[in-house]
Design a protein around this motif. Structure first.
Motif, PDB file in Angstrom:
ATOM      1  N   PRO A  77       0.831  -1.207   0.000  1.00 25.12           N
ATOM      2  CA  PRO A  77       0.000   0.000   0.000  1.00 25.12           C
ATOM      3  C   PRO A  77       0.868   1.261   0.000  1.00 25.12           C
ATOM      4  O   PRO A  77       1.961   1.269   0.570  1.00 25.12           O
ATOM      5  N   ASN A  78       0.382   2.303  -0.625  1.00 23.92           N
ATOM      6  CA  ASN A  78       1.094   3.575  -0.658  1.00 23.92           C
ATOM      7  C   ASN A  78       1.334   4.067   0.770  1.00 23.92           C
ATOM      8  O   ASN A  78       0.419   4.138   1.568  1.00 23.92           O
ATOM      9  N   GLY A  79       2.584   4.375   1.096  1.00 24.58           N
ATOM     10  CA  GLY A  79       2.925   4.910   2.402  1.00 24.58           C
ATOM     11  C   GLY A  79       3.104   3.897   3.510  1.00 24.58           C
ATOM     12  O   GLY A  79       3.404   4.270   4.642  1.00 24.58           O
ATOM     13  N   ALA A  80       2.931   2.608   3.229  1.00 21.18           N
ATOM     14  CA  ALA A  80       3.114   1.586   4.268  1.00 21.18           C
ATOM     15  C   ALA A  80       4.576   1.544   4.696  1.00 21.18           C
ATOM     16  O   ALA A  80       5.477   1.718   3.878  1.00 21.18           O
ATOM     17  N   GLU A  81       4.809   1.332   5.987  1.00 24.17           N
ATOM     18  CA  GLU A  81       6.164   1.250   6.512  1.00 24.17           C
ATOM     19  C   GLU A  81       6.511  -0.196   6.849  1.00 24.17           C
ATOM     20  O   GLU A  81       5.686  -0.927   7.394  1.00 24.17           O
ATOM     21  N   TYR A  82       7.749  -0.561   6.535  1.00 22.54           N
ATOM     22  CA  TYR A  82       8.242  -1.911   6.773  1.00 22.54           C
ATOM     23  C   TYR A  82       9.525  -1.854   7.580  1.00 22.54           C
ATOM     24  O   TYR A  82      10.296  -0.905   7.465  1.00 22.54           O
ATOM     25  N   ARG A  83       9.756  -2.898   8.388  1.00 24.03           N
ATOM     26  CA  ARG A  83      11.036  -3.025   9.072  1.00 24.03           C
ATOM     27  C   ARG A  83      11.760  -4.223   8.465  1.00 24.03           C
ATOM     28  O   ARG A  83      11.127  -5.199   8.030  1.00 24.03           O
ATOM     29  N   VAL A  84      13.071  -4.131   8.479  1.00 20.76           N
ATOM     30  CA  VAL A  84      13.879  -5.164   7.846  1.00 20.76           C
ATOM     31  C   VAL A  84      15.318  -4.992   8.318  1.00 20.76           C
ATOM     32  O   VAL A  84      15.691  -3.914   8.796  1.00 20.76           O
ATOM     33  N   ILE A  85      16.119  -6.029   8.194  1.00 22.23           N
ATOM     34  CA  ILE A  85      17.546  -5.916   8.467  1.00 22.23           C
ATOM     35  C   ILE A  85      18.233  -5.780   7.115  1.00 22.23           C
ATOM     36  O   ILE A  85      18.031  -6.601   6.216  1.00 22.23           O
ATOM     37  N   SER A  86      19.030  -4.729   6.957  1.00 20.54           N
ATOM     38  CA  SER A  86      19.698  -4.466   5.686  1.00 20.54           C
ATOM     39  C   SER A  86      20.837  -5.452   5.460  1.00 20.54           C
ATOM     40  O   SER A  86      21.268  -6.141   6.382  1.00 20.54           O
ATOM     41  N   ASP A  87      21.343  -5.500   4.231  1.00 21.42           N
ATOM     42  CA  ASP A  87      22.458  -6.397   3.947  1.00 21.42           C
ATOM     43  C   ASP A  87      23.802  -5.683   4.098  1.00 21.42           C
ATOM     44  O   ASP A  87      24.837  -6.214   3.733  1.00 21.42           O
ATOM     45  N   ALA A  88      23.786  -4.477   4.638  1.00 20.17           N
ATOM     46  CA  ALA A  88      25.008  -3.711   4.906  1.00 20.17           C
ATOM     47  C   ALA A  88      24.696  -2.681   5.984  1.00 20.17           C
ATOM     48  O   ALA A  88      23.539  -2.459   6.317  1.00 20.17           O
ATOM     49  N   THR A  89      25.721  -2.047   6.516  1.00 26.08           N
ATOM     50  CA  THR A  89      25.508  -1.003   7.509  1.00 26.08           C
ATOM     51  C   THR A  89      24.856   0.203   6.847  1.00 26.08           C
ATOM     52  O   THR A  89      25.323   0.681   5.819  1.00 26.08           O
ATOM     53  N   VAL A  90      23.762   0.677   7.410  1.00 26.01           N
ATOM     54  CA  VAL A  90      23.062   1.861   6.911  1.00 26.01           C
ATOM     55  C   VAL A  90      23.230   2.940   7.974  1.00 26.01           C
ATOM     56  O   VAL A  90      22.678   2.834   9.066  1.00 26.01           O
ATOM     57  N   SER A  91      24.018   3.962   7.673  1.00 29.11           N
ATOM     58  CA  SER A  91      24.335   4.995   8.660  1.00 29.11           C
ATOM     59  C   SER A  91      23.137   5.901   8.927  1.00 29.11           C
ATOM     60  O   SER A  91      22.191   5.962   8.143  1.00 29.11           O
ATOM     61  N   ALA A  92      23.209   6.629  10.038  1.00 27.67           N
ATOM     62  CA  ALA A  92      22.141   7.551  10.422  1.00 27.67           C
ATOM     63  C   ALA A  92      21.945   8.642   9.378  1.00 27.67           C
ATOM     64  O   ALA A  92      20.848   9.173   9.223  1.00 27.67           O
ATOM     65  N   THR A  93      22.993   8.973   8.639  1.00 25.57           N
ATOM     66  CA  THR A  93      22.876  10.009   7.604  1.00 25.57           C
ATOM     67  C   THR A  93      22.090   9.517   6.395  1.00 25.57           C
ATOM     68  O   THR A  93      21.789  10.300   5.501  1.00 25.57           O
ATOM     69  N   SER A  94      21.739   8.237   6.375  1.00 26.16           N
ATOM     70  CA  SER A  94      20.980   7.670   5.254  1.00 26.16           C
ATOM     71  C   SER A  94      19.479   7.904   5.367  1.00 26.16           C
ATOM     72  O   SER A  94      18.733   7.555   4.457  1.00 26.16           O
ATOM     73  N   ARG A  95      19.022   8.482   6.473  1.00 27.22           N
ATOM     74  CA  ARG A  95      17.585   8.744   6.608  1.00 27.22           C
ATOM     75  C   ARG A  95      17.116   9.617   5.455  1.00 27.22           C
ATOM     76  O   ARG A  95      17.736  10.618   5.126  1.00 27.22           O
ATOM     77  N   GLY A  96      16.007   9.226   4.845  1.00 24.00           N
ATOM     78  CA  GLY A  96      15.472   9.967   3.714  1.00 24.00           C
ATOM     79  C   GLY A  96      16.084   9.582   2.376  1.00 24.00           C
ATOM     80  O   GLY A  96      15.695  10.095   1.346  1.00 24.00           O
ATOM     81  N   THR A  97      17.029   8.638   2.399  1.00 28.19           N
ATOM     82  CA  THR A  97      17.706   8.206   1.174  1.00 28.19           C
ATOM     83  C   THR A  97      16.979   7.013   0.555  1.00 28.19           C
ATOM     84  O   THR A  97      16.546   6.108   1.255  1.00 28.19           O
TER      85      THR A  97
END
Length: 146
Positions: A77-97
């Motif tokens: 659905p449009n705008g649905a949020e999901y949680r997941v474990i990434s396959d690499a480190t995702v830094s805090a500066t990646s928010r909105g990316t």
């Protein structure tokens, strides 16, 4: 860990479940993101638009000329949020990316997406002690992209 629904903009309503034809040579894993290509489901990796999440595992067809598998999926659905474990480190500066989806369709990567698909990072634990990060995000609405 595959994509797991956290919340939708519509409140408590669950996403629509569909039974769609899958590509016969491809297997489908629970939580994998997929999209329709020429009327058949296939994995949505890198920058491809994610339209559905697989609801149950379906094995690839190994018999030549066999029927195409029917794959149970949930529409994203449009705008649905999901949680997941990434396959690499995702830094805090990646928010909105907007990042790409891994080549096996089950996790986001830390690679910026240059296409119209992918996964938008909304939150990350920014783990620097692990090669993986716990992230929360959303998929771009495939109905409004070109």
């Amino acid at each position: 860990m595959a994509f797991d629904l956290v919340k939708t903009r519509t409140g408590a309503s669950a996403p629509m479940r569909h039974d769609l034809k899958g590509t016969s040579a491809e297997s489908f894993a629970v939580g994998e993101v997929v999209y329709l290509s020429n009327g058949y489901l296939t994995m949505a990796y890198t920058c491809l638009p994610a339209q559905f999440i697989v609801a149950a595992a379906v094995a690839a067809s190994t018999v030549a000329g066999s029927t195409t598998p029917i794959v149970p999926v949930y529409e994203i659905p449009n705008g649905a949020e999901y949680r997941v474990i990434s396959d690499a480190t995702v830094s805090a500066t990646s928010r909105g990316t907007l990042v790409t989806i891994s080549t096996y369709g089950l996790q986001p990567t830390a690679t910026a997406s240059t296409g119209y698909g992918g996964f938008m990072i909304l939150e990350t634990d920014g783990s620097t002690t692990s090669t993986y990060s716990k992230v929360r995000g959303t998929f771009p609405d495939y109905r409004t992209t070109s």
